[in-house]
Design an enzyme around this catalytic site. Structure first.
Site, PDB file in Angstrom:
ATOM      1  N   ALA A  35     -12.685   7.267  -8.675  1.00  0.00           N
ATOM      2  CA  ALA A  35     -12.496   7.441 -10.117  1.00  0.00           C
ATOM      3  C   ALA A  35     -12.402   6.100 -10.847  1.00  0.00           C
ATOM      4  N   LEU A  36     -12.287   5.013 -10.099  1.00  0.00           N
ATOM      5  CA  LEU A  36     -12.070   3.682 -10.698  1.00  0.00           C
ATOM      6  C   LEU A  36     -10.880   3.714 -11.650  1.00  0.00           C
ATOM      7  N   THR A  37      -9.728   4.072 -11.106  1.00  0.00           N
ATOM      8  CA  THR A  37      -8.481   3.972 -11.862  1.00  0.00           C
ATOM      9  C   THR A  37      -8.142   2.493 -12.002  1.00  0.00           C
ATOM     10  N   THR A 124       0.537   7.802   5.440  1.00  0.00           N
ATOM     11  CA  THR A 124       1.424   6.640   5.445  1.00  0.00           C
ATOM     12  C   THR A 124       2.678   6.871   6.283  1.00  0.00           C
ATOM     13  N   ASP A 125       3.250   5.781   6.755  1.00  0.00           N
ATOM     14  CA  ASP A 125       4.528   5.857   7.499  1.00  0.00           C
ATOM     15  C   ASP A 125       5.672   6.308   6.581  1.00  0.00           C
ATOM     16  N   GLU A 126       5.433   6.285   5.252  1.00  0.00           N
ATOM     17  CA  GLU A 126       6.524   6.613   4.329  1.00  0.00           C
ATOM     18  C   GLU A 126       6.901   8.089   4.378  1.00  0.00           C
ATOM     19  N   TYR A 148       6.025   9.111  -4.447  1.00  0.00           N
ATOM     20  CA  TYR A 148       4.802   8.756  -3.719  1.00  0.00           C
ATOM     21  C   TYR A 148       4.839   9.337  -2.308  1.00  0.00           C
ATOM     22  N   LYS A 152       2.498  12.376  -0.499  1.00  0.00           N
ATOM     23  CA  LYS A 152       1.687  12.152   0.707  1.00  0.00           C
ATOM     24  C   LYS A 152       2.123  13.105   1.823  1.00  0.00           C
ATOM     25  N   ASN A 177       2.564  -0.815   6.321  1.00  0.00           N
ATOM     26  CA  ASN A 177       2.275  -1.647   5.144  1.00  0.00           C
ATOM     27  C   ASN A 177       1.082  -2.553   5.411  1.00  0.00           C
ATOM     28  N   VAL A 204      12.523 -10.484  -5.628  1.00  0.00           N
ATOM     29  CA  VAL A 204      12.937  -9.804  -4.398  1.00  0.00           C
ATOM     30  C   VAL A 204      13.919  -8.696  -4.788  1.00  0.00           C
ATOM     31  N   TYR A 205      13.632  -7.458  -4.371  1.00  0.00           N
ATOM     32  CA  TYR A 205      14.493  -6.334  -4.755  1.00  0.00           C
ATOM     33  C   TYR A 205      15.820  -6.364  -3.997  1.00  0.00           C
ATOM     34  N   ARG A 271      15.040  -1.385  -6.104  1.00  0.00           N
ATOM     35  CA  ARG A 271      14.252  -0.168  -6.340  1.00  0.00           C
ATOM     36  C   ARG A 271      15.164   1.040  -6.120  1.00  0.00           C
ATOM     37  N   GLY A 273      16.365   4.331  -4.683  1.00  0.00           N
ATOM     38  CA  GLY A 273      16.027   5.040  -3.439  1.00  0.00           C
ATOM     39  C   GLY A 273      15.240   4.190  -2.460  1.00  0.00           C
TER      40      GLY A 273
HETATM   41  P1  NAD Z   1      -5.357   1.626  -3.808  1.00  0.00           P
HETATM   42  O1  NAD Z   1      -4.414   2.044  -4.874  1.00  0.00           O
HETATM   43  O2  NAD Z   1      -5.740   0.200  -3.667  1.00  0.00           O
HETATM   44  O3  NAD Z   1      -6.737   2.434  -3.977  1.00  0.00           O
HETATM   45  C1  NAD Z   1      -6.785   3.790  -4.305  1.00  0.00           C
HETATM   46  C2  NAD Z   1      -8.219   4.103  -4.750  1.00  0.00           C
HETATM   47  O4  NAD Z   1      -8.283   5.507  -5.049  1.00  0.00           O
HETATM   48  C3  NAD Z   1      -8.653   3.360  -6.014  1.00  0.00           C
HETATM   49  O5  NAD Z   1      -9.956   2.852  -5.831  1.00  0.00           O
HETATM   50  C4  NAD Z   1      -8.630   4.435  -7.093  1.00  0.00           C
HETATM   51  O6  NAD Z   1      -9.591   4.200  -8.108  1.00  0.00           O
HETATM   52  C5  NAD Z   1      -8.956   5.676  -6.299  1.00  0.00           C
HETATM   53  N1  NAD Z   1      -8.440   6.903  -6.913  1.00  0.00           N
HETATM   54  C6  NAD Z   1      -7.180   7.119  -7.400  1.00  0.00           C
HETATM   55  N2  NAD Z   1      -7.087   8.358  -7.907  1.00  0.00           N
HETATM   56  C7  NAD Z   1      -8.300   8.937  -7.732  1.00  0.00           C
HETATM   57  C8  NAD Z   1      -8.831  10.207  -8.034  1.00  0.00           C
HETATM   58  N3  NAD Z   1      -8.088  11.158  -8.648  1.00  0.00           N
HETATM   59  N4  NAD Z   1     -10.109  10.470  -7.708  1.00  0.00           N
HETATM   60  C9  NAD Z   1     -10.884   9.528  -7.113  1.00  0.00           C
HETATM   61  N5  NAD Z   1     -10.438   8.304  -6.808  1.00  0.00           N
HETATM   62  C10 NAD Z   1      -9.162   8.011  -7.115  1.00  0.00           C
HETATM   63  O7  NAD Z   1      -4.747   2.204  -2.474  1.00  0.00           O
HETATM   64  P2  NAD Z   1      -4.755   1.617  -0.986  1.00  0.00           P
HETATM   65  O8  NAD Z   1      -3.609   0.723  -0.829  1.00  0.00           O
HETATM   66  O9  NAD Z   1      -6.117   1.161  -0.648  1.00  0.00           O
HETATM   67  O10 NAD Z   1      -4.430   2.946  -0.173  1.00  0.00           O
HETATM   68  C11 NAD Z   1      -5.478   3.803   0.263  1.00  0.00           C
HETATM   69  C12 NAD Z   1      -4.887   4.975   1.002  1.00  0.00           C
HETATM   70  O11 NAD Z   1      -4.136   4.507   2.113  1.00  0.00           O
HETATM   71  C13 NAD Z   1      -3.906   5.804   0.153  1.00  0.00           C
HETATM   72  O12 NAD Z   1      -4.117   7.155   0.451  1.00  0.00           O
HETATM   73  C14 NAD Z   1      -2.533   5.339   0.615  1.00  0.00           C
HETATM   74  O13 NAD Z   1      -1.601   6.389   0.492  1.00  0.00           O
HETATM   75  C15 NAD Z   1      -2.825   5.022   2.066  1.00  0.00           C
HETATM   76  N6  NAD Z   1      -1.955   3.987   2.665  1.00  0.00           N
HETATM   77  C16 NAD Z   1      -1.815   2.762   2.048  1.00  0.00           C
HETATM   78  C17 NAD Z   1      -1.034   1.781   2.660  1.00  0.00           C
HETATM   79  C18 NAD Z   1      -0.851   0.412   2.047  1.00  0.00           C
HETATM   80  O14 NAD Z   1      -0.043  -0.370   2.559  1.00  0.00           O
HETATM   81  N7  NAD Z   1      -1.560   0.061   1.000  1.00  0.00           N
HETATM   82  C19 NAD Z   1      -0.409   2.058   3.883  1.00  0.00           C
HETATM   83  C20 NAD Z   1      -0.595   3.311   4.475  1.00  0.00           C
HETATM   84  C21 NAD Z   1      -1.392   4.250   3.855  1.00  0.00           C
HETATM   85  P1  TYD Z   2       5.603  -2.486  -1.450  1.00  0.00           P
HETATM   86  O1  TYD Z   2       4.539  -3.506  -1.257  1.00  0.00           O
HETATM   87  O2  TYD Z   2       5.749  -1.842  -2.776  1.00  0.00           O
HETATM   88  O3  TYD Z   2       5.365  -1.391  -0.299  1.00  0.00           O
HETATM   89  P2  TYD Z   2       6.259  -0.088   0.070  1.00  0.00           P
HETATM   90  O4  TYD Z   2       5.435   1.054  -0.375  1.00  0.00           O
HETATM   91  O5  TYD Z   2       6.389  -0.148   1.553  1.00  0.00           O
HETATM   92  O6  TYD Z   2       7.570  -0.150  -0.568  1.00  0.00           O
HETATM   93  O7  TYD Z   2       7.006  -3.125  -1.068  1.00  0.00           O
HETATM   94  C1  TYD Z   2       7.234  -3.658   0.221  1.00  0.00           C
HETATM   95  C2  TYD Z   2       8.674  -4.171   0.296  1.00  0.00           C
HETATM   96  O8  TYD Z   2       8.850  -5.243  -0.608  1.00  0.00           O
HETATM   97  C3  TYD Z   2       9.693  -3.121  -0.077  1.00  0.00           C
HETATM   98  O9  TYD Z   2      10.854  -3.303   0.728  1.00  0.00           O
HETATM   99  C4  TYD Z   2      10.022  -3.435  -1.518  1.00  0.00           C
HETATM  100  C5  TYD Z   2       9.876  -4.952  -1.567  1.00  0.00           C
HETATM  101  N1  TYD Z   2       9.432  -5.474  -2.879  1.00  0.00           N
HETATM  102  C6  TYD Z   2      10.145  -6.497  -3.496  1.00  0.00           C
HETATM  103  O10 TYD Z   2      11.179  -6.976  -2.970  1.00  0.00           O
HETATM  104  N2  TYD Z   2       9.712  -6.980  -4.702  1.00  0.00           N
HETATM  105  C7  TYD Z   2       8.613  -6.486  -5.316  1.00  0.00           C
HETATM  106  O11 TYD Z   2       8.271  -6.960  -6.423  1.00  0.00           O
HETATM  107  C8  TYD Z   2       7.877  -5.433  -4.675  1.00  0.00           C
HETATM  108  C9  TYD Z   2       6.648  -4.845  -5.313  1.00  0.00           C
HETATM  109  C10 TYD Z   2       8.327  -4.956  -3.456  1.00  0.00           C
END
Ligand code: NAD
Ligand code: TYD
Length: 334
Positions: A35-37, A124-126, A148, A152, A177, A204-205, A271, A273
């Site tokens: 969707a290019l959000t 995700t591990d979350e 979030y 998931k 992560n 840093v949170y 943050r 929670g």
């Molecule tokens: P991101 O936010 O960088 O990218 C998400 C992409 O999805 C974007 O290109 C956005 O345009 C697109 N998108 C959003 N809503 C949409 C919709 N309604 N229709 C079509 N496209 C849409 O995310 P990311 O970090 O690359 O994560 C990708 C996946 O991996 C996610 O499902 C996330 O939950 C999962 N994940 C991410 C991490 C991480 O550390 N980043 C870790 C574990 C799992």
């Molecule tokens: P984040 O990259 O948002 O990933 P997650 O989805 O695992 O929370 O954050 C990673 C860790 O870093 C998390 O413990 C929150 C912390 N954090 C900060 O301390 N400062 C920040 O500005 C952000 C975005 C995250």
């Protein structure tokens, strides 16, 4: 492999996966639906869009017609599309429920009708919630704590139900992560790196003691590829490392690498929670022959270097009104 639909392929991990698949498999054909959000951009796959093996469709995974068009003729679906940032889900959960749950429902229905051979949900591990000690394995109960993570976890359950109920050959990966090139600079590592490069404070949170295990994006891509090819339908696979680092040490290390003053580290309100630790047992995916190739120092250095080398990419994002509005809300008005 025949054609593969990669939803969310213009985001961080999705764009790396598209590049990985095109490079690794000379016969691969990839359809990207995105969707290019705010988080997605064609700039993330600008080196791939010229390929005659890639077709890009701008569209929403919640749109049934668009999804069916994109999925027709593909045998594999990998769903990366999601709203992915915890802090934004705390500010406003609505798009998280919409995309991460309702969007997955639309994808699953289309996959069922079109009888795709593999449907991989990137999770995700979350979903396990925070784990003060020990490791989460795939059979652990879900205990998500942010909107979030809850969206998931709900999607994982729906995906699983399509296997049990309809026999749809689904797979789930639950990654840690992830860091590396093309990560939108709202997540902690690219935020800290780009702030440090601009001599701005690293927020840093709380007391900075929350721990995350970091995974390099190339390792995340190879894990997804491995699960697609050799995973057992119906199974989930944890994907992670044991590179545990807390927020305080992460900030210090980045300032050290970039030779910036240590007092740029700044403690800000925590943050709500805040999950204090995630940690995965990855025995199941290791039994498929996968293991991560990047240790923490290597992934950190590679990632820092990428942001140093790609200033125009992240400066354009950081100069956008939408990024600045989010930054103000999250870091100055909370
Ligand atoms: P991101 O936010 O960088 O990218 C998400 C992409 O999805 C974007 O290109 C956005 O345009 C697109 N998108 C959003 N809503 C949409 C919709 N309604 N229709 C079509 N496209 C849409 O995310 P990311 O970090 O690359 O994560 C990708 C996946 O991996 C996610 O499902 C996330 O939950 C999962 N994940 C991410 C991490 C991480 O550390 N980043 C870790 C574990 C799992
Ligand atoms: P984040 O990259 O948002 O990933 P997650 O989805 O695992 O929370 O954050 C990673 C860790 O870093 C998390 O413990 C929150 C912390 N954090 C900060 O301390 N400062 C920040 O500005 C952000 C975005 C995250």
């Amino acid at each position: 492999m025949d054609a593969m639909l990669v939803t969310g392929g213009a985001g961080f991990i999705g764009s790396n996966f598209v590049r990985y698949a095109l490079n690794r498999y000379p016969d691969a054909r990839v359809v990207v639906l995105d969707a290019l959000t705010y988080a997605g951009s064609l700039a993330n796959i600008d080196d791939c869009v010229e390929s005659d093996r890639l077709r890009f469709i701008q569209g929403d995974i919640r749109d049934k017609g668009t999804v069916e068009d994109a999925m027709r003729g593909v045998d594999t679906v990998v769903n990366f599309a999601a709203e992915s940032h915890v802090d934004r889900s705390i500010l406003d959960p609505s798009s998280f429920v919409e995309t991460n749950y309702n969007g997955v429902y639309v994808l699953l229905e289309a996959a069922r009708r079109l009888e795709v051979k593999r449907f991989l949900q990137v999770s995700t591990d979350e979903v396990y919630g925070h784990v003060p000690s020990g490791l989460s394995d795939e059979s652990d109960a879900f205990a998500p704590r942010s909107p979030y993570a809850a969206s998931k976890a709900a999607a994982d359950l729906l995906v699983q139900s399509y296997y049990t109920t309809y026999g749809l050959p689904v797979l789930i990966t639950r990654g840690g992560n992830t860091v590396g090139p093309y990560q939108y600079p709202e997540k902690v590592l690219p935020l800290f790196i780009t702030n440090a490069l601009e001599y701005k404070p690293l927020p840093v949170y709380g007391d900075g003691s929350a721990v995350r295990s970091y995974l390099y994006v190339e390792d995340h891509c190879s894990a997804i590829d491995r699960v697609l090819r050799t995973g057992q339908p119906g199974n989930a696979y944890n994907v992670g490392t044991n590179c545990e680092v807390n927020g305080r040490d992460l900030a210090d290390r980045i300032l050290e690498i970039l030779d910036r003053p240590a007092n740029l580290r700044e403690f800000v309100p925590d943050r709500s929670g805040h999950d204090l630790r995630y940690a995965l047992d990855c025995g199941r995916i290791r039994s498929l022959g996968w293991s991560p190739a990047f240790d923490f120092e290597t992934m950190l250095n590679e990632t820092v270097q990428w942001y140093v080398d790609h200033r125009p990419w992240w400066q354009e994002i950081r100069n956008e009104g939408s990024f600045r509005a989010y930054y103000r809300k999250q870091y100055h008005e909370r």
